[in-house]
Motif scaffolding. Structure first.
Motif, PDB file in Angstrom:
ATOM      1  N   PHE A  73      -5.093   5.586   4.737  1.00 62.94           N
ATOM      2  CA  PHE A  73      -3.689   5.190   4.599  1.00 62.94           C
ATOM      3  C   PHE A  73      -3.267   4.298   5.767  1.00 62.94           C
ATOM      4  N   SER A  74      -3.628   4.710   6.976  1.00 62.03           N
ATOM      5  CA  SER A  74      -3.270   3.923   8.159  1.00 62.03           C
ATOM      6  C   SER A  74      -3.993   2.580   8.168  1.00 62.03           C
ATOM      7  N   ALA A  75      -5.257   2.568   7.737  1.00 61.30           N
ATOM      8  CA  ALA A  75      -6.023   1.323   7.713  1.00 61.30           C
ATOM      9  C   ALA A  75      -5.422   0.319   6.739  1.00 61.30           C
ATOM     10  N   GLU A  76      -4.976   0.788   5.591  1.00 59.76           N
ATOM     11  CA  GLU A  76      -4.383  -0.128   4.604  1.00 59.76           C
ATOM     12  C   GLU A  76      -3.131  -0.810   5.174  1.00 59.76           C
ATOM     13  N   ILE A  77      -2.313  -0.031   5.873  1.00 58.03           N
ATOM     14  CA  ILE A  77      -1.105  -0.612   6.468  1.00 58.03           C
ATOM     15  C   ILE A  77      -1.487  -1.638   7.547  1.00 58.03           C
ATOM     16  N   THR A  78      -2.450  -1.263   8.399  1.00 58.59           N
ATOM     17  CA  THR A  78      -2.874  -2.163   9.466  1.00 58.59           C
ATOM     18  C   THR A  78      -3.514  -3.426   8.908  1.00 58.59           C
ATOM     19  N   LEU A  79      -4.360  -3.269   7.892  1.00 56.73           N
ATOM     20  CA  LEU A  79      -5.008  -4.436   7.282  1.00 56.73           C
ATOM     21  C   LEU A  79      -3.987  -5.375   6.651  1.00 56.73           C
ATOM     22  N   ALA A  80      -2.976  -4.796   6.018  1.00 53.28           N
ATOM     23  CA  ALA A  80      -1.941  -5.630   5.414  1.00 53.28           C
ATOM     24  C   ALA A  80      -1.243  -6.470   6.478  1.00 53.28           C
ATOM     25  N   ALA A  81      -0.934  -5.830   7.620  1.00 56.22           N
ATOM     26  CA  ALA A  81      -0.288  -6.575   8.710  1.00 56.22           C
ATOM     27  C   ALA A  81      -1.223  -7.630   9.286  1.00 56.22           C
ATOM     28  N   MET A  82      -2.501  -7.270   9.479  1.00 60.66           N
ATOM     29  CA  MET A  82      -3.470  -8.226  10.021  1.00 60.66           C
ATOM     30  C   MET A  82      -3.661  -9.421   9.087  1.00 60.66           C
ATOM     31  N   ASN A  83      -3.860  -9.143   7.812  1.00 61.14           N
ATOM     32  CA  ASN A  83      -4.098 -10.225   6.853  1.00 61.14           C
ATOM     33  C   ASN A  83      -2.893 -11.146   6.730  1.00 61.14           C
ATOM     34  N   GLN A  84      -1.710 -10.553   6.843  1.00 64.14           N
ATOM     35  CA  GLN A  84      -0.495 -11.348   6.668  1.00 64.14           C
ATOM     36  C   GLN A  84      -0.190 -12.209   7.885  1.00 64.14           C
ATOM     37  N   PHE A  85      -0.304 -11.622   9.084  1.00 58.57           N
ATOM     38  CA  PHE A  85       0.196 -12.299  10.280  1.00 58.57           C
ATOM     39  C   PHE A  85      -0.899 -12.867  11.186  1.00 58.57           C
ATOM     40  N   LEU A  86      -2.144 -12.349  11.078  1.00 56.10           N
ATOM     41  CA  LEU A  86      -3.193 -12.803  11.991  1.00 56.10           C
ATOM     42  C   LEU A  86      -4.257 -13.615  11.275  1.00 56.10           C
ATOM     43  N   LEU A  87      -4.883 -13.040  10.240  1.00 59.01           N
ATOM     44  CA  LEU A  87      -5.983 -13.702   9.569  1.00 59.01           C
ATOM     45  C   LEU A  87      -5.534 -14.648   8.470  1.00 59.01           C
ATOM     46  N   LYS A  88      -4.281 -14.506   8.012  1.00 61.22           N
ATOM     47  CA  LYS A  88      -3.712 -15.432   7.017  1.00 61.22           C
ATOM     48  C   LYS A  88      -4.549 -15.473   5.741  1.00 61.22           C
ATOM     49  N   ILE A  89      -4.920 -14.297   5.237  1.00 62.04           N
ATOM     50  CA  ILE A  89      -5.665 -14.237   3.985  1.00 62.04           C
ATOM     51  C   ILE A  89      -4.891 -13.365   3.016  1.00 62.04           C
ATOM     52  N   PRO A  90      -5.136 -13.507   1.704  1.00 57.41           N
ATOM     53  CA  PRO A  90      -4.331 -12.769   0.715  1.00 57.41           C
ATOM     54  C   PRO A  90      -4.435 -11.256   0.889  1.00 57.41           C
ATOM     55  N   LEU A  91      -3.338 -10.571   0.595  1.00 55.39           N
ATOM     56  CA  LEU A  91      -3.307  -9.117   0.664  1.00 55.39           C
ATOM     57  C   LEU A  91      -4.023  -8.529  -0.549  1.00 55.39           C
ATOM     58  N   SER A  92      -4.692  -7.398  -0.345  1.00 55.64           N
ATOM     59  CA  SER A  92      -5.363  -6.716  -1.453  1.00 55.64           C
ATOM     60  C   SER A  92      -5.564  -5.261  -1.079  1.00 55.64           C
ATOM     61  N   ALA A  93      -5.599  -4.407  -2.103  1.00 53.98           N
ATOM     62  CA  ALA A  93      -5.877  -2.983  -1.890  1.00 53.98           C
ATOM     63  C   ALA A  93      -7.385  -2.776  -1.829  1.00 53.98           C
ATOM     64  N   HIS A  94      -7.814  -1.790  -1.080  1.00 60.68           N
ATOM     65  CA  HIS A  94      -9.247  -1.523  -0.905  1.00 60.68           C
ATOM     66  C   HIS A  94      -9.530  -0.122  -1.447  1.00 60.68           C
ATOM     67  N   TRP A  95      -9.630  -0.053  -2.773  1.00 63.44           N
ATOM     68  CA  TRP A  95      -9.763   1.259  -3.422  1.00 63.44           C
ATOM     69  C   TRP A  95     -11.068   1.940  -3.050  1.00 63.44           C
ATOM     70  N   GLU A  96     -12.116   1.150  -2.802  1.00 67.01           N
ATOM     71  CA  GLU A  96     -13.388   1.778  -2.437  1.00 67.01           C
ATOM     72  C   GLU A  96     -13.262   2.569  -1.147  1.00 67.01           C
ATOM     73  N   LEU A  97     -12.344   2.146  -0.269  1.00 64.35           N
ATOM     74  CA  LEU A  97     -12.135   2.859   0.991  1.00 64.35           C
ATOM     75  C   LEU A  97     -11.525   4.229   0.746  1.00 64.35           C
ATOM     76  N   TRP A  98     -10.619   4.298  -0.224  1.00 62.13           N
ATOM     77  CA  TRP A  98      -9.961   5.567  -0.535  1.00 62.13           C
ATOM     78  C   TRP A  98     -10.965   6.612  -1.044  1.00 62.13           C
ATOM     79  N   PHE A  99     -11.977   6.161  -1.757  1.00 53.42           N
ATOM     80  CA  PHE A  99     -12.935   7.102  -2.335  1.00 53.42           C
ATOM     81  C   PHE A  99     -14.065   7.448  -1.371  1.00 53.42           C
TER      82      PHE A  99
END
Length: 825
Positions: free
Chosen positions: A765-791
């Protein structure tokens, strides 16, 4: 007494090594310094190597580009700073052999060339540039003119001998200069060829290379003197394909270094917390013997300082040694040997070791001064300064954050991660403890060890809050660094899908369009033709545009040249509408769809009316939509698209791009034989150069990922080892009261399995939030959910915790149990 403090501290330092808390602290700090030193050195070399390698796209570290001959003062300034320079003139021109002609991009060069990268020819040449009277030509020119090595081609009024096929060259220029087949000519042949006269559309470039700091100085001094026709180019800022990839790749390397530092800080924080708790009885003894609280604090800081010095020296040397061994693997990563690391990268690990130990060690050291002497009589006597301790920890963490931001050239990444760490550490520690307690109650009556488990969870609830919070952060950081690389590699690979075009076809006249359409359709070449006309932006809302813009906006390149304009009924499939709406098919209004960067750079908005000068005729339209354009798609892309009603009556040419497999490239020659006036541009060489460069970038990030994951695994193991040591007393008591060794081990494994499951779930849960912030503001790549991580992460964390605990958890004999209980009073 103050003079005796250092002597007592040295003695206590060696006595402390008998305690598990001190050994864990030393081991965690030593690993942190070693791995931080290693990664800082390797990351610095990788970053420098990737920058140098990627600079081959430009042929230099920095380029000054101009539509007019470049002032000698530019060269004088660069040479004054000790930089290396060379000049290039590039322009489109027809070259011929007999009755055959082809449009080429002539590049007039002189030695040294290039300043970065290399020119590859067949046969290999012993000189860096063509000799006077000779030329090197790309395959397309040679095939189209029917030449052989040693034949003569006409370059204006000069006859040049073809001495080599040009297989690869950097510094391909801009615009269609990048795409036309290249011809390399010596500077001395330019005058006699007389191909470059007044009004010629030539591009003049000054290529510059040298030390990064000197380049920054040069750029800073040059910028205020730039003319309207001049522009400074750098790889990251000015290359749409490689720029984003390089910026993201370097951000990932810095993010990995930051992650390693944070992983180490969390482990040291936990070790120091446990160390401070274990020292309370010793501190009470010192206070009872007359040592003042201030002297006691100095004693612990002396211990930490001596330990930090030893760890900094040993860890720094070990990190440098590991970095030297890594050269064996890194030597094959880039074509040239990696440059030496800057001397400051060797100091980062030791300096951060000092910072982490002393700043994080400040709260537990200051707490010792407030330990009540009654601690000697009652081991359960607790410190009542909890609020003050939290304040000290907060101050220490803020200071450590400032140190991390100072040492890392990635303030955005550091700030985002530190904010997420603060929130996650406070929230998930409590949440994990509550979930563990709920699971314990659920299993209490369902498992044979259920009642012992609920007792264990109650007894360890305070440490579970701290340990679980740290473990969630450890797993979250490892997940972020793993998934961030996967996202980046996917984005890089997406830039070159299998169907990306490798040919551009331009200058298609209106009367030729039906025949070209039929030719492409008969050969199943999937493409679409776009009309194109050139126009200059002159008006904004029915008034001249320039007086309405500020100084920065006036520098925008869209105002300095004619833009390629097109008109369409439907939006291009490779463009995305992000604002506004596309026009109706039957609309008769003059409407415009504009590219996002152009809109933002010129401060435009939906509803603005833009006016263009098209061959002396005015045409205007209202902005009704904004598009996201992927310039790296190698499809025909345009800053401005008009509705058909606005431009379709204007005469224009057509353009298209398409993909031809290697075995079908003969069809390109068929096309030119049937339509000899068309211009066909082969961009395979550029594609291969960029694809190979991105592959190296992906391999570099993989190496950094492996080392970061190894760091995280070691620190997770240290944390679990510390947790197991905390439970030895309880295990000894249970076995003394009759529990079997296998049962106590099963209890530990059950607790750690649940801890891993809970921490893994919260980390996702924490990683998804952090990745969303990183992708949006630092890496500038599209946001996406990582369902494989949840499982996968919760299950993997649970199994990993159980496996590590099984390896570290040695069974206790009854004699050992008696000894442990006796030592704890």
């Amino acid at each position: 007494m103050s003079s005796a403090i250092p002597r007592i501290a040295r003695r206590q330092l060696w006595v402390q090594l008998r305690t598990i808390e001190w050994r864990v602290l030393i081991l965690a700090a030593l690993l942190a310094v070693t791995l931080t030193s290693f990664l800082s050195i390797v990351s610095d070399r990788l970053e420098s190597g990737l920058l140098r390698e990627s600079a081959s796209v430009l042929g230099a570290d920095l380029v000054v580009r101009s539509s007019r001959p470049i002032n000698e003062q530019r060269t004088d300034l660069a040479e004054e700073l000790g930089l290396t320079t060379t000049r290039v003139i590039q322009f489109p021109t027809m070259v011929g052999a007999g009755d055959n002609l082809i449009l080429s991009s002539a590049k007039v060069i002189s030695d040294p060339y290039p300043l970065r990268g290399e020119v590859i020819t067949d046969p290999p040449m012993q000189v860096a540039v063509p000799e006077p009277g000779t030329a090197w030509a790309e395959e397309r020119i040679i095939d189209q003119l029917g030449l052989l090595i040693g034949d003569t081609l006409q370059f204006g009024y000069a006859d040049l001998v073809l001495t080599a096929r040009l297989k690869q060259s950097p510094d391909r220029g801009s615009g269609f200069n990048t795409l036309n087949p290249h011809l390399l000519v010596n500077q001395q042949d330019l005058e006699k060829s007389a191909v470059l006269g007044p009004g010629s559309r030539a591009e003049f470039r000054l290529l510059i290379s040298g030390d990064n700091d000197l380049l920054k100085t040069f750029e800073a001094r040059l910028k205020p003197t730039l003319e309207n026709h001049e522009r400074i180019l750098s790889l990251i800022n000015d290359q749409p394909v490689t720029g984003n990839a390089l910026a993201n790749g370097l951000s990932y390397v810095r993010l990995s270094s930051l992650t390693t530092l944070l992983l180490a800080s969390l482990t040291i924080l936990l070790a120091l917390r446990r160390f401070g708790h274990a020292q309370q009885s010793r501190s009470a003894l010192f206070l009872s013997m007359g040592l003042t609280p201030n002297a006691l604090v100095r004693l612990y800081f002396w211990q930490l300082g001596i330990a930090a010095t030893l760890i900094a020296v040993i860890g720094g040397m070990a990190g440098a040694l590991l970095a030297g061994l890594a050269d064996i693997w890194l030597s094959g990563l880039l074509p040239q040997a990696l440059p030496n690391a800057r001397w400051t990268s060797y100091l980062i690990g030791p300096a951060l070791g000092y910072a982490m130990l002393l700043l994080l060690g400040m709260p537990p050291a200051l707490e010792q001064a407030k330990v009540p002497v009654a601690q000697l009589l009652r081991s359960d006597q607790t410190n009542t300064t909890q609020k003050a301790s939290w304040g000290l920890y907060l101050i220490s963490l803020v200071l450590l954050s400032a140190v991390l931001l100072l040492f890392l050239a990635a303030p955005a990444a550091a700030a985002v991660l530190l904010i997420m760490l603060g929130i996650s550490g406070l929230l998930f520690g409590w949440l994990a403890q509550l979930i563990l307690h709920s699971l314990g109650r659920f299993l209490a009556n369902r498992l044979a060890l259920g009642r012992l488990l609920i007792m264990r969870l109650r007894q360890q609830r305070k440490w579970h809050r701290l340990q679980a919070g740290v473990m969630v952060l450890l797993l979250m950081l490892l997940s972020v660094i793993w998934v961030a690389r996967q996202d980046l590699v996917k984005e890089w690979q997406a830039q070159f899908p299998e169907d990306v075009p490798n040919y551009f076809l331009i200058n298609i006249q209106e009367w030729q369009k039906p025949g070209v359409d039929q030719f492409l359709a008969d050969r199943d070449i999937d493409t679409e033709l776009y009309p194109m006309i050139r126009g200059r932006l002159v008006d904004l809302n029915d008034a001249p545009i320039r007086p309405q813009l500020n100084e920065e906006q006036l520098k925008d390149n869209s105002l300095r040249r004619e833009l390629n304009l097109t008109w369409r009924q439907q939006p291009p499939v490779h463009n995305q509408i992000i604002q506004g709406e596309w026009w109706d098919s039957d609309s008769s209004e003059h409407q415009i769809s504009i590219e996002r960067d152009m809109l933002e750079d010129l401060g435009l908005k939906l509803g603005d009316k833009l006016g263009f000068d098209v061959g002396g005729q005015p045409v205007s339209g209202v902005i009704t939509s904004v598009r996201e354009v992927k310039w790296e798609s190698f499809q025909p892309n345009f800053y401005v698209i008009f509705s058909p009603a606005a431009l379709q009556s204007y005469p224009g040419t057509w353009i298209t791009s398409f993909k031809l497999a290697e075995e079908r490239k003969a069809q390109a020659n068929e096309l030119l034989r049937e339509f000899p006036s068309l211009t066909l541009i082969d961009i395979d060489q550029l594609m291969k150069q960029l694809a190979g460069w991105l592959e190296r970038l992906a391999e570099s990030s993989a190496f950094v990922l492996i080392m970061t994951l190894a760091t995280g695994l070691i620190l997770v193991t240290i944390t679990l080892l510390q947790a197991l040591e905390q439970r030895k007393t309880e295990v000894a008591l249970l076995q003394t009261l009759g529990a079997r060794a296998t049962e106590t081990k099963q209890l530990d494994l059950l607790e750690f399995g649940l801890l891993g499951l809970v921490c893994g779930s919260l980390a996702v849960f924490s990683a998804e939030i952090t990745l969303a912030a990183m992708n949006q503001f630092l890496l500038k790549i599209p946001l996406s959910a990582h369902w494989e991580l949840w499982f996968t992460l919760p299950i993997l964390a649970s199994f990993a915790f159980i496996a590590i605990a099984s390896l570290l958890r040695a069974p206790l004999k009854i004699e050992q149990c008696y000894a442990i209980l006796k030592s704890h009073g």
